[in-house]
Scaffold this motif. Structure first.
Motif, PDB file in Angstrom:
ATOM      1  N   ASP A   1      -3.794   5.034 -12.692  1.00 54.96           N
ATOM      2  CA  ASP A   1      -3.332   6.117 -12.891  1.00 54.96           C
ATOM      3  C   ASP A   1      -2.464   6.587 -11.787  1.00 54.96           C
ATOM      4  O   ASP A   1      -3.164   6.412 -10.584  1.00 54.96           O
ATOM      5  CB  ASP A   1      -4.173   7.353 -13.444  1.00 54.96           C
ATOM      6  CG  ASP A   1      -4.898   7.275 -14.910  1.00 54.96           C
ATOM      7  OD1 ASP A   1      -4.366   6.458 -15.695  1.00 54.96           O
ATOM      8  OD2 ASP A   1      -5.661   8.181 -15.197  1.00 54.96           O
ATOM      9  N   GLN A   2      -1.166   7.008 -11.646  1.00 53.71           N
ATOM     10  CA  GLN A   2      -0.441   7.338 -10.742  1.00 53.71           C
ATOM     11  C   GLN A   2      -0.157   9.266 -10.953  1.00 53.71           C
ATOM     12  O   GLN A   2       0.233   9.460 -11.972  1.00 53.71           O
ATOM     13  CB  GLN A   2       0.787   6.849 -10.553  1.00 53.71           C
ATOM     14  CG  GLN A   2       0.474   5.403 -10.593  1.00 53.71           C
ATOM     15  CD  GLN A   2      -0.045   4.500  -9.348  1.00 53.71           C
ATOM     16  OE1 GLN A   2      -0.086   5.006  -8.118  1.00 53.71           O
ATOM     17  NE2 GLN A   2      -1.015   3.597  -9.635  1.00 53.71           N
ATOM     18  N   TRP A   3      -0.137   9.682  -9.599  1.00 53.48           N
ATOM     19  CA  TRP A   3       0.428  10.865 -10.010  1.00 53.48           C
ATOM     20  C   TRP A   3       1.761  11.303  -9.650  1.00 53.48           C
ATOM     21  O   TRP A   3       2.457  11.094  -8.628  1.00 53.48           O
ATOM     22  CB  TRP A   3      -0.301  11.841  -8.714  1.00 53.48           C
ATOM     23  CG  TRP A   3      -1.850  12.152  -8.972  1.00 53.48           C
ATOM     24  CD1 TRP A   3      -2.825  11.447  -8.568  1.00 53.48           C
ATOM     25  CD2 TRP A   3      -2.106  13.349  -9.894  1.00 53.48           C
ATOM     26  NE1 TRP A   3      -3.916  12.233  -9.000  1.00 53.48           N
ATOM     27  CE2 TRP A   3      -3.491  13.233 -10.079  1.00 53.48           C
ATOM     28  CE3 TRP A   3      -1.613  14.361 -10.498  1.00 53.48           C
ATOM     29  CZ2 TRP A   3      -4.242  14.307 -10.749  1.00 53.48           C
ATOM     30  CZ3 TRP A   3      -2.218  15.219 -11.330  1.00 53.48           C
ATOM     31  CH2 TRP A   3      -3.655  15.208 -11.478  1.00 53.48           C
ATOM     32  N   TRP A   4       2.346  11.659 -10.891  1.00 49.95           N
ATOM     33  CA  TRP A   4       3.903  11.879 -11.154  1.00 49.95           C
ATOM     34  C   TRP A   4       4.107  13.273 -10.786  1.00 49.95           C
ATOM     35  O   TRP A   4       3.451  14.092 -11.412  1.00 49.95           O
ATOM     36  CB  TRP A   4       4.275  11.347 -12.198  1.00 49.95           C
ATOM     37  CG  TRP A   4       4.105   9.902 -12.645  1.00 49.95           C
ATOM     38  CD1 TRP A   4       2.773   9.542 -13.219  1.00 49.95           C
ATOM     39  CD2 TRP A   4       4.761   8.554 -12.250  1.00 49.95           C
ATOM     40  NE1 TRP A   4       2.975   7.972 -13.058  1.00 49.95           N
ATOM     41  CE2 TRP A   4       4.073   7.449 -12.504  1.00 49.95           C
ATOM     42  CE3 TRP A   4       5.834   8.501 -11.447  1.00 49.95           C
ATOM     43  CZ2 TRP A   4       4.453   6.389 -12.319  1.00 49.95           C
ATOM     44  CZ3 TRP A   4       6.424   7.322 -11.115  1.00 49.95           C
ATOM     45  CH2 TRP A   4       5.587   6.167 -11.632  1.00 49.95           C
TER      46      TRP A   4
ATOM     47  N   VAL B   1       6.094  10.400  -6.702  1.00 52.78           N
ATOM     48  CA  VAL B   1       4.828   9.753  -7.324  1.00 52.78           C
ATOM     49  C   VAL B   1       4.148   9.581  -6.202  1.00 52.78           C
ATOM     50  O   VAL B   1       4.007   9.431  -4.772  1.00 52.78           O
ATOM     51  CB  VAL B   1       5.227   8.215  -7.625  1.00 52.78           C
ATOM     52  CG1 VAL B   1       5.895   7.494  -6.833  1.00 52.78           C
ATOM     53  CG2 VAL B   1       4.021   7.777  -8.307  1.00 52.78           C
ATOM     54  N   ASN B   2       2.586  10.102  -6.263  1.00 52.59           N
ATOM     55  CA  ASN B   2       1.611  10.124  -5.364  1.00 52.59           C
ATOM     56  C   ASN B   2       2.037  11.105  -4.197  1.00 52.59           C
ATOM     57  O   ASN B   2       1.727  10.426  -2.941  1.00 52.59           O
ATOM     58  CB  ASN B   2       0.990   8.749  -5.067  1.00 52.59           C
ATOM     59  CG  ASN B   2       0.712   8.160  -6.059  1.00 52.59           C
ATOM     60  OD1 ASN B   2       0.172   8.602  -6.897  1.00 52.59           O
ATOM     61  ND2 ASN B   2       0.838   6.700  -6.413  1.00 52.59           N
TER      62      ASN B   2
ATOM     63  N   GLY C   1       0.918  -1.136  -0.033  1.00 49.60           N
ATOM     64  CA  GLY C   1      -0.015  -0.009   0.025  1.00 49.60           C
ATOM     65  C   GLY C   1       0.862   1.209  -0.072  1.00 49.60           C
ATOM     66  O   GLY C   1       2.147   1.176  -0.165  1.00 49.60           O
ATOM     67  N   GLY C   2       0.410   2.278   0.257  1.00 48.14           N
ATOM     68  CA  GLY C   2       0.927   3.558   0.145  1.00 48.14           C
ATOM     69  C   GLY C   2       1.106   4.148  -0.967  1.00 48.14           C
ATOM     70  O   GLY C   2       0.942   3.657  -2.235  1.00 48.14           O
ATOM     71  N   PRO C   3       1.875   5.142  -1.281  1.00 46.07           N
ATOM     72  CA  PRO C   3       2.061   6.019  -2.595  1.00 46.07           C
ATOM     73  C   PRO C   3       2.800   5.050  -3.447  1.00 46.07           C
ATOM     74  O   PRO C   3       2.709   5.231  -4.904  1.00 46.07           O
ATOM     75  CB  PRO C   3       2.883   7.012  -2.269  1.00 46.07           C
ATOM     76  CG  PRO C   3       2.854   7.466  -0.538  1.00 46.07           C
ATOM     77  CD  PRO C   3       2.476   6.160  -0.097  1.00 46.07           C
ATOM     78  N   GLY C   4       3.720   4.320  -3.095  1.00 46.59           N
ATOM     79  CA  GLY C   4       4.355   3.324  -3.928  1.00 46.59           C
ATOM     80  C   GLY C   4       3.817   1.881  -4.018  1.00 46.59           C
ATOM     81  O   GLY C   4       4.708   0.962  -4.627  1.00 46.59           O
TER      82      GLY C   4
END
Length: 412
Positions: A319-322, A374-375, A253-256
């Motif tokens: 989709d990931q926020w870069w 990322v994220n 889990g988490g941003p990565g």
């Protein structure tokens, strides 16, 4: 009379399911499906921008088979996610149909004499290429999807050349058999058995109808579709992709917490090289060589983009926020008002695509970034810390991790 105990005898094959109608229905399904597979396979080839050879495409001796018609676009940003998702998911879903088709025509592979004429000999050779090529393409494709690289050599050229051999035999077979298949499917009643017919001269009692067998094959395809396709969608469907690479669950889990093909350890990344004090990005262009620390990059204008990663194995992330520096801003730093092609080199020591090239249109797209976050968090080592490339609609391997050098200008 031939010995009924040998597979060369028509009487050896006793199933009452074999016949022109059953085989023709399966053949027409494969005609449509394999055509889509071949087209999406060519699209996947184009997505690597093979004109940037020998960096992106090292296929030996491809000649005319390596024709390259257009520069791969960056919009819509989910384009490669769609085309490669269709290619891999459809290929897996067609496996029951392919196996049923091969089962339905297997008596012909044992028919004697091997060749009654030159035309018959050529047909038998094309049939061997068709069967062998089909099994090779589907087998190597499934192994690649499951990240089991047990075949000799690189998957990319093996699958490339295999596809051309298989599709050439497939086209020849389709040209010969499609008119008869259409007549067989339209027919209201089956004709009497003739010489060379797939129907057994002494069939066993039926336990299922031919339509029932088709439902069984179709059900198997739908099951594979349902346990594979979810990797190409966001939301709850991702949890149904049990047969897709990495399974149906997100890795942590988490941003990565999204898919990783190559970890930093697998790629041979030395943590000492990626620390903020040691790491420098080398940018080369008209202005010569510029070395940038992570702090230097953070002082440049930062931009964000919501993009997925889509891989040739058929899986994709949501989709990931870069967030990072636009590639076109780095090109401007290297002395280019209009960003040119760029060669991206990684710190990784193991695995393919330690170097990757991007076309000018990819560099110029405002969504193309040298990502630092990322994220909302710094990139993890496995996601490419300290910096990675992220480009809309590009295959995952072109989104290079652990970037060490960017060389702008004409690629040689």
């Amino acid at each position: 009379m031939s010995d009924q105990r040998l597979p060369t005898s028509p009487g050896f094959w006793r199933s009452p399911l074999r016949g022109p109608w059953f085989t023709s229905v399966l053949g027409l399904v494969l005609l449509a499906g394999i055509t889509v597979l071949f087209v999406t396979g060519l699209v996947s080839y184009a997505a690597y921008n093979p004109g940037l050879s020998p960096v992106n495409d090292q296929t030996p001796g491809k000649g005319l088979l390596g024709f390259y018609l257009f520069t791969w676009p960056t919009r819509p940003y989910w384009l490669y996610r769609l085309t490669q998702g269709v290619h891999v998911t459809l290929g897996i879903a067609l496996i029951p149909v392919l196996l049923a088709k091969l089962w339905s025509v297997v008596p012909r592979l044992f028919a004697l004499p091997p060749a009654r004429s030159l035309a018959h000999a050529l047909e038998r050779i094309s049939l061997l290429l068709l069967v062998g090529g089909g099994l090779f393409e589907f087998t190597t494709g499934v192994l690649n999807v499951q990240l089991d690289y047990v075949f000799p050599g690189s998957f990319y050229p093996l699958h490339f050349y295999g596809a051309w051999v298989f599709f050439a035999a497939f086209l020849a077979h389709a040209a010969l058999k499609t008119p008869a298949a259409l007549r067989n499917v339209r027919g209201l009643r089956e004709r009497p058995r003739a010489e060379g017919d797939l129907r057994s001269p002494r069939p066993d009692p039926p336990t299922v109808s031919r339509r029932g067998a088709l439902w069984l094959v179709g059900g198997g395809s739908l099951l594979l579709l349902g346990t594979t396709a979810g990797r190409d969608f966001d939301g709850p469907l991702r949890r149904t992709a049990l047969l897709a690479p990495h399974g149906g669950a997100e890795p942590g889990g988490g941003p990565g917490g999204f898919q990783i093909n190559k970890t930093a350890a697998y790629a041979g990344i030395d943590p000492a090289e990626t620390g903020d004090e040691a790491w420098r990005l080398v940018v080369t262009g008209r202005t010569g060589i510029v070395r940038l620390s992570r702090a230097d990059l953070l002082r440049m204008p930062l931009n964000s983009a919501a993009l997925p990663i889509a891989c040739v194995e058929g899986w994709s992330t949501s989709d990931q926020w870069w967030r990072g520096v636009r590639l076109r801003d780095l090109a401007a730093l290297a002395g280019y008002d209009d960003a040119p092609d760029v060669l991206v080199e990684s710190l990784q020591r193991h695995g393919a695509f330690r170097r990757a090239a991007l076309r000018a249109n990819q560099v110029r797209d405002p969504l193309s970034l040298l990502a630092l976050y990322v994220n909302g968090e710094e990139l993890t080592p496995d996601h490419g810390h300290p910096a990675r490339v992220i480009v809309p609609a590009a295959p995952g391997v072109l989104n290079t991790k652990w970037v060490a050098r960017l060389t702008f200008g004409e690629l040689r």
